[in-house]
Design an enzyme around this catalytic site. Structure first.
Site, PDB file in Angstrom:
ATOM      1  N   SER A  19       5.882  -6.118   1.961  1.00 48.20           N
ATOM      2  CA  SER A  19       7.026  -5.019   2.058  1.00 48.20           C
ATOM      3  C   SER A  19       6.475  -2.929   2.481  1.00 48.20           C
ATOM      4  O   SER A  19       6.612  -2.255   2.581  1.00 48.20           O
ATOM      5  CB  SER A  19       7.340  -4.131   0.249  1.00 48.20           C
ATOM      6  OG  SER A  19       8.253  -5.134   0.448  1.00 48.20           O
ATOM      7  N   LYS A  60       7.643  -1.392   5.123  1.00 44.36           N
ATOM      8  CA  LYS A  60       9.183  -0.787   5.386  1.00 44.36           C
ATOM      9  C   LYS A  60       9.098   0.497   5.431  1.00 44.36           C
ATOM     10  O   LYS A  60       9.762   1.105   6.164  1.00 44.36           O
ATOM     11  CB  LYS A  60       9.692  -1.633   4.030  1.00 44.36           C
ATOM     12  CG  LYS A  60       9.666  -2.522   3.167  1.00 44.36           C
ATOM     13  CD  LYS A  60      10.490  -2.700   2.479  1.00 44.36           C
ATOM     14  CE  LYS A  60      11.007  -4.642   1.973  1.00 44.36           C
ATOM     15  NZ  LYS A  60      11.192  -4.587   0.710  1.00 44.36           N
ATOM     16  N   TYR A  93      12.454  -9.111  11.300  1.00 43.75           N
ATOM     17  CA  TYR A  93      12.298  -8.771   9.978  1.00 43.75           C
ATOM     18  C   TYR A  93      10.418  -9.374   8.730  1.00 43.75           C
ATOM     19  O   TYR A  93       9.459  -9.025   8.399  1.00 43.75           O
ATOM     20  CB  TYR A  93      13.337  -9.217   9.024  1.00 43.75           C
ATOM     21  CG  TYR A  93      12.646  -8.500   6.888  1.00 43.75           C
ATOM     22  CD1 TYR A  93      12.556  -6.997   6.664  1.00 43.75           C
ATOM     23  CD2 TYR A  93      12.009  -9.831   6.072  1.00 43.75           C
ATOM     24  CE1 TYR A  93      12.301  -6.944   5.676  1.00 43.75           C
ATOM     25  CE2 TYR A  93      12.254  -8.936   5.201  1.00 43.75           C
ATOM     26  CZ  TYR A  93      11.960  -7.901   4.587  1.00 43.75           C
ATOM     27  OH  TYR A  93      11.962  -7.606   3.604  1.00 43.75           O
ATOM     28  N   TYR A 109       8.362  -0.944  -5.792  1.00 41.79           N
ATOM     29  CA  TYR A 109       9.113  -1.481  -6.916  1.00 41.79           C
ATOM     30  C   TYR A 109      10.057  -0.622  -8.435  1.00 41.79           C
ATOM     31  O   TYR A 109       9.836   0.185  -8.642  1.00 41.79           O
ATOM     32  CB  TYR A 109       8.485  -2.862  -7.086  1.00 41.79           C
ATOM     33  CG  TYR A 109       8.322  -3.791  -6.262  1.00 41.79           C
ATOM     34  CD1 TYR A 109       8.995  -4.139  -5.209  1.00 41.79           C
ATOM     35  CD2 TYR A 109       6.354  -4.315  -6.296  1.00 41.79           C
ATOM     36  CE1 TYR A 109       8.503  -5.264  -4.253  1.00 41.79           C
ATOM     37  CE2 TYR A 109       6.085  -4.866  -5.048  1.00 41.79           C
ATOM     38  CZ  TYR A 109       6.581  -4.789  -4.352  1.00 41.79           C
ATOM     39  OH  TYR A 109       6.302  -5.712  -2.983  1.00 41.79           O
ATOM     40  N   VAL A 113       4.023  -8.074  -1.558  1.00 39.94           N
ATOM     41  CA  VAL A 113       3.913  -9.518  -2.621  1.00 39.94           C
ATOM     42  C   VAL A 113       3.029  -9.627  -2.093  1.00 39.94           C
ATOM     43  O   VAL A 113       2.426 -10.604  -2.997  1.00 39.94           O
ATOM     44  CB  VAL A 113       5.739 -10.322  -2.208  1.00 39.94           C
ATOM     45  CG1 VAL A 113       6.313  -9.965  -3.478  1.00 39.94           C
ATOM     46  CG2 VAL A 113       5.553 -10.578  -1.436  1.00 39.94           C
TER      47      VAL A 113
HETATM   48  N1  GLU Z   1       9.241 -10.176   3.520  1.00 46.83           N
HETATM   49  C1  GLU Z   1       9.023  -9.474   1.674  1.00 46.83           C
HETATM   50  C2  GLU Z   1      10.161 -10.476   1.800  1.00 46.83           C
HETATM   51  O1  GLU Z   1      11.784  -9.833   2.252  1.00 46.83           O
HETATM   52  C3  GLU Z   1       8.742  -8.424   1.578  1.00 46.83           C
HETATM   53  C4  GLU Z   1       8.609  -8.812   0.419  1.00 46.83           C
HETATM   54  C5  GLU Z   1       7.961  -7.165  -0.957  1.00 46.83           C
HETATM   55  O2  GLU Z   1       6.711  -7.483  -0.465  1.00 46.83           O
HETATM   56  O3  GLU Z   1       8.392  -7.082  -1.889  1.00 46.83           O
HETATM   57  O4  GLU Z   1      10.639 -10.989   0.593  1.00 46.83           O
END
Ligand code: GLU
Length: 309
Positions: A65, A68, A193, A245, A263
């Site tokens: 994430s 992002k 993604y 989060y 994550v």
């Molecule tokens: N690739 C992970 C997903 O989409 C990223 C989630 C994350 O790191 O919060 O589930």
């Protein structure tokens, strides 16, 4: 007063490492389950190029994430705020990152922010180019430039592992497509993604990227503005309001710096005008943040008064 030596940092790593016991590595992406839960590393990158670090600093993590924030910066530069925020909102959700619940209550079905998976899928959808590789390359180049390392790439193993198990993200993407928020083929979007999330680096490189955000998009060592200050400011604001989060509020109170976690157990921090932080500690707490990494940041923030509030 700032932390100035790797030895000083090592004492904090030793203290924070015990918190890893309270966490668990992510297993829903099978390749991530292989990580050593007790591993912990940190790097702090200063604007003058000085870098201090402690722990297992050669260990690589995938951004997950954390990517992002970087794709958001690129898409804001390429498409402008108006277009981006016509498709994704600016509000925290208080829900887990992969929740589908609020999407159904929104009309139009616009994801609340770019840090939850639904919003991040919309941002990735906006990466320009014809093929998946075409669209990934500008993101990789941007990351390589910020991290100061041309060898950075994505892990094929982690990307494939997530691609094969990304059922919830597919559900989110199909929902968004049904409601016209995205237009492209869902498989292609998930391919892009998952490759974006699998971009891999160590905590030193992550700290350097954090430093560029901390300096409002400027790479002071090369005197190069890598993104407009306004874009960096938007990204840092999202890091504060929804970067950790649905623990972002608690993190703002206890640590008080813009940060984004993933994550994989990575955390990128950007202490405004001061330094960037890169952390890797794969055992996650119940909210999905690195357990030892969060503890480490709490200790550092308290000791060196890093909170911006
Ligand atoms: N690739 C992970 C997903 O989409 C990223 C989630 C994350 O790191 O919060 O589930």
């Amino acid at each position: 007063m700032l932390c100035h030596s790797s030895e000083e940092l090592m004492a904090f790593v030793k203290e924070a490492r015990s918190a890893a016991k309270e966490g668990k590595v992510a297993e829903y992406i099978p390749a991530l389950a292989k990580a050593n839960p007790n591993s912990l590393s940190i790097a702090i990158f200063y604007p003058d190029g000085k870098c201090i670090s402690a722990g297992d600093i050669d260990k690589k993590m995938t951004l997950q994430s954390i990517s992002k924030v970087i794709s958001l910066a690129l898409v804001l530069m390429d498409r402008g705020e108006k277009e981006v925020f016509s498709r994704v909102g600016m509000e925290p959700t208080g829900d887990p990152f992969h929740s589908i619940g609020k999407l159904e209550t929104m009309s139009p079905a616009k994801p609340l922010n770019p840090m939850i998976n639904a919003g991040a899928l919309v941002v990735t959808h906006l990466l320009k180019g014809k093929s998946v590789e075409d669209r990934l390359q500008p993101l990789l180049s941007f990351i390589r430039e910020m991290a100061g390392d041309n060898r950075i790439d994505y892990s094929e193993e982690v990307a494939l592992s997530e691609y094969q198990s990304s059922f919830l993200n597919r559900a989110l993407a199909y929902f968004l497509r049904q409601h016209g928020v995205i237009q492209e083929d869902v498989e292609e979007l998930i391919d892009l993604y998952t490759k974006q999330c699998a971009i891999e680096m160590n905590c030193l490189e992550l700290a350097r990227i954090g430093m560029v955000f901390a300096m409002d998009g400027l790479d002071p060592m090369r005197g190069k503005q890598l993104m407009p200050p306004k874009v960096a400011r938007i990204c840092k604001t999202f890091m504060v309001t929804c970067g950790m989060y649905n623990a972002s509020g608690e993190f703002a109170i206890k640590v008080g710096i813009p940060a984004k976690s993933g994550v994989s157990g990575g955390i990128m921090g950007a202490v405004p005008n001061t330094f960037g932080i890169g952390i890797f500690g794969p055992a996650l707490n119940e909210k999905g943040n690195s357990a030892a990494g969060t503890k480490l940041l709490e200790l550092l923030s308290k000791t060196y008064r890093l909170s911006m509030f």
